[in-house]
Design a protein around this motif. Structure first.
Motif, PDB file in Angstrom:
ATOM      1  N   ARG A   1       0.837  -1.201   0.000  1.00 35.19           N
ATOM      2  CA  ARG A   1       0.000   0.000   0.000  1.00 35.19           C
ATOM      3  C   ARG A   1       0.867   1.244   0.000  1.00 35.19           C
ATOM      4  O   ARG A   1       2.039   1.206   0.379  1.00 35.19           O
ATOM      5  N   SER A   2       0.274   2.378  -0.397  1.00 40.15           N
ATOM      6  CA  SER A   2       1.000   3.653  -0.404  1.00 40.15           C
ATOM      7  C   SER A   2       0.322   4.675   0.492  1.00 40.15           C
ATOM      8  O   SER A   2      -0.906   4.716   0.570  1.00 40.15           O
ATOM      9  N   PHE A   3       1.143   5.498   1.107  1.00 37.88           N
ATOM     10  CA  PHE A   3       0.651   6.638   1.900  1.00 37.88           C
ATOM     11  C   PHE A   3       1.184   7.876   1.201  1.00 37.88           C
ATOM     12  O   PHE A   3       2.396   8.004   1.002  1.00 37.88           O
ATOM     13  N   ALA A   4       0.287   8.767   0.776  1.00 33.30           N
ATOM     14  CA  ALA A   4       0.692   9.900  -0.070  1.00 33.30           C
ATOM     15  C   ALA A   4       0.098  11.206   0.441  1.00 33.30           C
ATOM     16  O   ALA A   4      -0.739  11.213   1.343  1.00 33.30           O
ATOM     17  N   GLY A   5       0.562  12.290  -0.152  1.00 39.60           N
ATOM     18  CA  GLY A   5      -0.016  13.600   0.128  1.00 39.60           C
ATOM     19  C   GLY A   5      -0.324  14.286  -1.186  1.00 39.60           C
ATOM     20  O   GLY A   5       0.146  13.852  -2.252  1.00 39.60           O
ATOM     21  N   SER A   6      -1.103  15.355  -1.133  1.00 40.96           N
ATOM     22  CA  SER A   6      -1.425  16.100  -2.352  1.00 40.96           C
ATOM     23  C   SER A   6      -1.787  17.531  -1.969  1.00 40.96           C
ATOM     24  O   SER A   6      -2.475  17.753  -0.972  1.00 40.96           O
ATOM     25  N   ALA A   7      -1.282  18.488  -2.739  1.00 37.43           N
ATOM     26  CA  ALA A   7      -1.569  19.903  -2.468  1.00 37.43           C
ATOM     27  C   ALA A   7      -2.385  20.497  -3.619  1.00 37.43           C
ATOM     28  O   ALA A   7      -2.048  20.290  -4.796  1.00 37.43           O
ATOM     29  N   ILE A   8      -3.411  21.185  -3.282  1.00 40.21           N
ATOM     30  CA  ILE A   8      -4.337  21.867  -4.221  1.00 40.21           C
ATOM     31  C   ILE A   8      -4.252  21.274  -5.625  1.00 40.21           C
ATOM     32  O   ILE A   8      -4.429  20.070  -5.810  1.00 40.21           O
ATOM     33  N   GLY A   9      -3.967  22.083  -6.646  1.00 38.45           N
ATOM     34  CA  GLY A   9      -3.845  21.622  -8.023  1.00 38.45           C
ATOM     35  C   GLY A   9      -3.271  22.780  -8.814  1.00 38.45           C
ATOM     36  O   GLY A   9      -3.255  23.917  -8.323  1.00 38.45           O
ATOM     37  N   GLY A  10      -2.798  22.505 -10.027  1.00 40.34           N
ATOM     38  CA  GLY A  10      -2.240  23.574 -10.854  1.00 40.34           C
ATOM     39  C   GLY A  10      -3.342  24.454 -11.437  1.00 40.34           C
ATOM     40  O   GLY A  10      -4.526  24.142 -11.321  1.00 40.34           O
ATOM     41  N   ILE A  11      -2.936  25.536 -12.081  1.00 38.66           N
ATOM     42  CA  ILE A  11      -3.914  26.476 -12.647  1.00 38.66           C
ATOM     43  C   ILE A  11      -4.713  25.810 -13.778  1.00 38.66           C
ATOM     44  O   ILE A  11      -5.933  25.928 -13.837  1.00 38.66           O
ATOM     45  N   ARG A  12      -4.018  25.091 -14.659  1.00 37.43           N
ATOM     46  CA  ARG A  12      -4.728  24.427 -15.760  1.00 37.43           C
ATOM     47  C   ARG A  12      -5.738  23.413 -15.219  1.00 37.43           C
ATOM     48  O   ARG A  12      -6.874  23.344 -15.679  1.00 37.43           O
ATOM     49  N   GLU A  13      -5.320  22.673 -14.205  1.00 42.61           N
ATOM     50  CA  GLU A  13      -6.230  21.678 -13.629  1.00 42.61           C
ATOM     51  C   GLU A  13      -7.386  22.340 -12.874  1.00 42.61           C
ATOM     52  O   GLU A  13      -8.497  21.810 -12.817  1.00 42.61           O
ATOM     53  N   THR A  14      -7.132  23.512 -12.296  1.00 41.77           N
ATOM     54  CA  THR A  14      -8.202  24.240 -11.598  1.00 41.77           C
ATOM     55  C   THR A  14      -9.279  24.667 -12.593  1.00 41.77           C
ATOM     56  O   THR A  14     -10.482  24.555 -12.328  1.00 41.77           O
ATOM     57  N   GLN A  15      -8.830  25.127 -13.765  1.00 39.00           N
ATOM     58  CA  GLN A  15      -9.802  25.488 -14.811  1.00 39.00           C
ATOM     59  C   GLN A  15     -10.578  24.242 -15.268  1.00 39.00           C
ATOM     60  O   GLN A  15     -11.800  24.294 -15.428  1.00 39.00           O
ATOM     61  N   GLU A  16      -9.852  23.137 -15.425  1.00 32.93           N
ATOM     62  CA  GLU A  16     -10.500  21.878 -15.838  1.00 32.93           C
ATOM     63  C   GLU A  16     -11.560  21.462 -14.807  1.00 32.93           C
ATOM     64  O   GLU A  16     -12.662  21.048 -15.167  1.00 32.93           O
ATOM     65  N   MET A  17     -11.223  21.619 -13.516  1.00 37.22           N
ATOM     66  CA  MET A  17     -12.159  21.253 -12.446  1.00 37.22           C
ATOM     67  C   MET A  17     -13.404  22.138 -12.497  1.00 37.22           C
ATOM     68  O   MET A  17     -14.539  21.651 -12.353  1.00 37.22           O
ATOM     69  N   LEU A  18     -13.229  23.444 -12.712  1.00 35.46           N
ATOM     70  CA  LEU A  18     -14.397  24.344 -12.781  1.00 35.46           C
ATOM     71  C   LEU A  18     -15.295  23.947 -13.959  1.00 35.46           C
ATOM     72  O   LEU A  18     -16.522  23.913 -13.831  1.00 35.46           O
ATOM     73  N   ASP A  19     -14.678  23.628 -15.078  1.00 32.84           N
ATOM     74  CA  ASP A  19     -15.454  23.235 -16.257  1.00 32.84           C
ATOM     75  C   ASP A  19     -16.166  21.901 -16.003  1.00 32.84           C
ATOM     76  O   ASP A  19     -17.319  21.713 -16.405  1.00 32.84           O
ATOM     77  N   PHE A  20     -15.479  20.982 -15.304  1.00 34.81           N
ATOM     78  CA  PHE A  20     -16.089  19.692 -14.954  1.00 34.81           C
ATOM     79  C   PHE A  20     -17.320  19.923 -14.063  1.00 34.81           C
ATOM     80  O   PHE A  20     -18.378  19.330 -14.271  1.00 34.81           O
ATOM     81  N   CYS A  21     -17.175  20.799 -13.078  1.00 35.50           N
ATOM     82  CA  CYS A  21     -18.286  21.075 -12.151  1.00 35.50           C
ATOM     83  C   CYS A  21     -19.469  21.692 -12.900  1.00 35.50           C
ATOM     84  O   CYS A  21     -20.626  21.332 -12.654  1.00 35.50           O
ATOM     85  N   ALA A  22     -19.170  22.610 -13.824  1.00 36.81           N
ATOM     86  CA  ALA A  22     -20.246  23.241 -14.594  1.00 36.81           C
ATOM     87  C   ALA A  22     -20.965  22.192 -15.435  1.00 36.81           C
ATOM     88  O   ALA A  22     -22.192  22.137 -15.494  1.00 36.81           O
ATOM     89  N   GLU A  23     -20.179  21.311 -16.040  1.00 28.05           N
ATOM     90  CA  GLU A  23     -20.760  20.303 -16.932  1.00 28.05           C
ATOM     91  C   GLU A  23     -21.579  19.258 -16.172  1.00 28.05           C
ATOM     92  O   GLU A  23     -22.616  18.806 -16.640  1.00 28.05           O
ATOM     93  N   HIS A  24     -21.113  18.877 -14.984  1.00 25.46           N
ATOM     94  CA  HIS A  24     -21.769  17.806 -14.237  1.00 25.46           C
ATOM     95  C   HIS A  24     -22.701  18.316 -13.140  1.00 25.46           C
ATOM     96  O   HIS A  24     -23.212  17.529 -12.349  1.00 25.46           O
ATOM     97  N   GLY A  25     -22.900  19.619 -13.068  1.00 22.80           N
ATOM     98  CA  GLY A  25     -23.803  20.169 -12.055  1.00 22.80           C
ATOM     99  C   GLY A  25     -23.300  19.950 -10.639  1.00 22.80           C
ATOM    100  O   GLY A  25     -24.083  19.708  -9.717  1.00 22.80           O
ATOM    101  N   VAL A  26     -21.986  20.006 -10.450  1.00 27.08           N
ATOM    102  CA  VAL A  26     -21.410  19.816  -9.112  1.00 27.08           C
ATOM    103  C   VAL A  26     -21.130  21.178  -8.476  1.00 27.08           C
ATOM    104  O   VAL A  26     -20.497  22.033  -9.093  1.00 27.08           O
ATOM    105  N   ALA A  27     -21.633  21.371  -7.271  1.00 25.72           N
ATOM    106  CA  ALA A  27     -21.360  22.628  -6.553  1.00 25.72           C
ATOM    107  C   ALA A  27     -21.392  22.344  -5.059  1.00 25.72           C
ATOM    108  O   ALA A  27     -22.068  21.411  -4.619  1.00 25.72           O
ATOM    109  N   PRO A  28     -20.665  23.119  -4.283  1.00 24.77           N
ATOM    110  CA  PRO A  28     -20.676  22.884  -2.835  1.00 24.77           C
ATOM    111  C   PRO A  28     -22.004  23.279  -2.187  1.00 24.77           C
ATOM    112  O   PRO A  28     -22.757  24.074  -2.743  1.00 24.77           O
ATOM    113  N   GLU A  29     -22.252  22.710  -1.009  1.00 24.05           N
ATOM    114  CA  GLU A  29     -23.372  23.158  -0.166  1.00 24.05           C
ATOM    115  C   GLU A  29     -22.822  24.316   0.652  1.00 24.05           C
ATOM    116  O   GLU A  29     -21.813  24.149   1.352  1.00 24.05           O
ATOM    117  N   ILE A  30     -23.446  25.461   0.568  1.00 24.56           N
ATOM    118  CA  ILE A  30     -22.846  26.610   1.242  1.00 24.56           C
ATOM    119  C   ILE A  30     -23.808  27.286   2.207  1.00 24.56           C
ATOM    120  O   ILE A  30     -25.027  27.173   2.079  1.00 24.56           O
TER     121      ILE A  30
END
Ligand code: NAP
Ligand code: ZN
Length: 350
Positions: free
Chosen positions: A286-315
């Motif tokens: 097994r592996s134990f890993a860490g991860s920090a935020i994401g790059g700018i390109r991936e952040t844009q990809e994530m926003l587009d993914f959320c828009a496309e799939h109707g994903v949004a936080p409960e606020i």
């Protein structure tokens, strides 16, 4: 210099006070953003309270920023006045190292420049999004799709990308079993995103108090970690476990819930070390890993993914005068599931 209204803390355990801060004059590649909403991340609290190391005061936290471009520098090409934009946890990086060139500015070998509590290339101490305006280099600004309200878009800039990035990195999709430890700001985004990617999702929360919400927001299963039977029942189950807990937990108990070759990735960032026993790792590769935020390109990809799939936080939208109270509720694991400051309530302070 432009003056912005803000809410700042003046000491480790101090309450928020109104402040007027200065933003630099626009450089050729800068955009000036009028902030409309700013999310509250547990990292704001760790940082402001000095849990991760000394910081300077006054400090204006906030790295989940959504707003409108109101002015652009002479050489800006990506944005124009009126654009709906976001800024996350970093506002600059060297741009030249291997990681920056690969679009992973969060892992800049010189260290990325944090949106607050960092020193930027102009020698200024950065101040974050609990404020009315911010000036940011255009390369660190992302576009918010029209399908996402600015209020729900704000938390995606940290909670969204921090969970999206490891889910993508470890190939989450149909046929994968994913567990999310901690059902708070990051945790509930991890559940929504992993569900949208087609995985089978399990929440591991301290209690069953939020079970109904968990199942409604996309979890297939929900267990209490206070019940020792949970660990017996789920042994050897998961391909990926995303630990979002902000405090020290017994990580070894979770490691044995992984399948052979599974990975436990820590995104939660408690100040104390976690004690890892090697046997649960060795025995099933097994592996134990860490991860920090994401790059700018991936952040844009994530926003587009959320828009496309109707994903949004409960606020829960709050006014600028309710930040102290919101922080106390975050610390008490009483957040449903992200507080977002309506920055228009800051304007009268000047
Ligand atoms: P949050 O909303 O407070 O959520 C944390 C959740 O962890 C709580 O809702 C609670 O879930 C659980 N928890 C809290 N204290 C616990 C304890 N003593 N034992 C067991 N479970 C506990 O915080 P967040 O904003 O999602 O941030 C979570 C962590 O991620 C923080 O440490 C933050 O600094 C870090 N973070 C890291 C990155 C990164 O790039 N890696 C980015 C952003 C944030 P239940 O009530 O469901 O048990
Ligand atoms: Zn954050």
């Amino acid at each position: 210099m432009l003056k912005a209204n803000a809410r700042a803390v003046y000491s480790k355990n101090g309450s928020f006070e109104s402040a007027v801060i200065e933003r630099r004059d626009l450089q050729p590649d800068d955009v000036l953003i009028e902030i409309q909403y700013a999310g509250i991340c547990h990292s704001d609290i760790h940082t402001a309270r000095g849990e991760w190391g000394e910081v300077q005061y006054p400090l204006v936290p906030g790295h989940e920023i959504a707003g409108i471009v109101v002015e652009v520098g002479s050489q800006v090409t990506k944005f124009k006045v009126g654009d709906r934009v976001g800024v996350g946890c970093m506002v600059d990086s060297c741009g030249e190292c291997e990681n920056c060139r690969n679009g992973e500015e969060q892992y800049c070998l010189q260290g990325n420049i944090g949106t607050y509590a960092s020193v930027d290339r102009y020698g200024q101490y950065t101040q974050g999004g609990y404020s009315t305006h911010i000036v940011v280099r255009e390369d660190f600004v992302v576009r918010i799709p029209d399908a996402l309200g600015l209020d729900v878009a704000a938390p995606l800039l940290c909670a969204g990308i921090t969970t999206y990035s490891p889910l993508r990195h470890w190939g989450v999709g149909p046929g994968k079993r994913v567990a999310v430890v901690g059902f708070g700001g990051l945790g509930h985004m991890a559940v929504k995103l992993a569900h949208a990617m087609g995985a089978e999702v399990t929440v591991l929360s301290q209690s069953l108090k939020k079970r109904e919400d968990g199942l409604r927001l996309g979890a297939d299963h929900y267990y209490a970690t206070s019940d020792p039977e949970t660990f017996q029942k789920l042994a050897g189950t998961f391909d990926l476990i995303v630990n979002t807990v902000s405090a020290k937990i017994d990580i070894n108990a979770y490691m044995s819930l992984l399948k052979t070759d599974g990975t436990l990735v820590n995104v939660g960032a408690p100040p104390e070390p976690l004690a890892v026993h090697v046997f649960p790792l060795i025995l099933h590769r097994r592996s134990f890993a860490g991860s920090a935020i994401g790059g700018i390109r991936e952040t844009q990809e994530m926003l587009d993914f959320c828009a496309e799939h109707g994903v949004a936080p409960e606020i829960e939208v709050i006014s600028a005068d309710q930040i102290d109270e919101a922080w106390e509720r975050v610390l008490a694991s009483d957040v449903r599931y992200r507080f977002v400051i309506d920055v228009s309530t800051m304007k009268q302070a000047q």
